[in-house]
Enzyme design. Structure first.
Site: not given
Ligand code: PRP
Length: 183
Positions: A48, A107, A157
């Protein structure tokens, strides 16, 4: 089900490209000044953060090097177990280095907490966190981000790195996905 035109799938646009780039420039200027003469090691958390990371680094007027890491959270988006798994590690030795972890979003805080602990255990001189978006109300652990772009409400989002089933990361803006796309 997504439309052919991503704008049709947006309930609302939270940040247009110009707003995003203006905020990235501010963050980059601040970080560049704070890390002058510290040669930070910039860490991009895949996938991300990819767009934010490359934009931010180019706005930092200081010497730096960069590396990439990938993690995954079990049960992310549903009932979280709190477990984070390392999928791809960095390759640069961070002993004695000033590390800056760059995320698209914080998050629950589990990912940043895991990475901060990991890098401190590897004897980084300092570990700072940057997240472009902060969903503060979703926090499950006591984790504050050092530099954040915008605090946002708890909505689905997408864009500027954030995905829906791996699509829509490439949007240059950040929008709220219409519920009919995922319900
Ligand atoms: C999302 C984002 C963070 C994480 C945040 O990654 O990029 O790494 O979630 O969430 P948290 O605060 O609840 O730990 P995701 O796991 O969706 O993977 P991606 O970046 O490959 O989309």
């Amino acid at each position: 089900m997504l439309s052919e035109n991503p704008r049709d799938d947006m309930k609302e646009i939270l940040f247009e490209e110009e707003q995003i780039q203006a905020r990235v420039a501010e963050l980059g200027a601040q970080l560049g000044a704070d890390y002058k003469d510290k040669t930070p090691l910039m860490i991009c958390v895949l996938r991300g953060a990819a767009f934010f990371f490359t934009d931010l680094c180019r706005r930092m007027d200081c010497k730096m090097d960069m590396d990439f890491i990938a993690v995954s959270s079990y049960g992310h988006g549903q009932a979280s177990t709190g477990a984070v798994r390392l999928v791809k590690d960095v390759s640069i030795d961070m002993t004695g280095r000033h590390v800056i972890i760059v995320e698209d979003i914080i998050d629950t805080g589990l990912t940043l907490r895991y990475l901060t602990k990991l890098f401190k255990a590897r004897n980084a001189a300092s570990v700072a966190t940057v997240a472009f978006l902060d969903k503060k109300e979703r926090r499950e652990v006591d984790m504050n981000v050092d530099y954040s772009g915008f605090v946002i409400p708890n909505e689905f989002v997408v864009g500027y790195g954030l995905d829906f089933e791996d699509y829509l990361r490439n949007l240059p803006y950040i929008g709220v996905l219409k519920e009919e796309c995922y319900s």
